[in-house]
Design a protein around this motif. Structure first.
Motif: not given
Length: 122
Positions: A50-52, A25-28, A45-46, A19-21
């Motif tokens: 982020l953990a995955c 996407e990471r900021v949001v 959910r966020a 799962l690449l961000l």
């Protein structure tokens, strides 16, 4: 024998897709997870995504244990994020009768109630 935080948990089941961000996407996701005005379901959910995230895929059971949720919950939101990215994390429209009053009409009534003084008011 139980697994501790130091010992890697052997992966069972099919190999998970990384799962690449993107940076955006990471900021949001980080904003959704931190912001107190976010719905708590969206914030969770966020945090799951982020953990995955990352090239080295953490086992689902480890993420579930860290967040104190069910592994099926992690699987569900991980899968939805991979399928629809950020749009997959927001609630889908619910079935039922569509509203008869628009959001703009509700907003106009609230604003007029809070900001206008009635003619017969003291």
């Amino acid at each position: 024998m139980t697994a501790s935080a130091d010992v890697p948990v052997p992966r069972r089941g099919p190999k998970l897709e990384p799962l690449l961000l993107s940076p955006d996407e990471r900021v949001v996701l980080e904003r959704w997870a931190r912001r107190p005005s976010s719905a708590q379901a969206v914030a969770l959910r966020a945090r799951i995504v982020l953990a995955c995230a990352g090239a080295d895929v953490p086992p689902i059971v480890v993420v579930a244990r860290e967040l104190r949720i069910a592994a099926d919950t992690v699987r569900k939101w991980r899968r939805r994020f991979l399928a629809a990215r950020l749009d997959g994390l927001v609630d889908e429209p619910r079935p039922g009768r569509p509203p008869t009053i628009s959001v703009d009409q509700v907003e106009a009534v609230v604003i007029s109630t809070l900001e206008e003084i009635p003619k017969n008011a003291t």
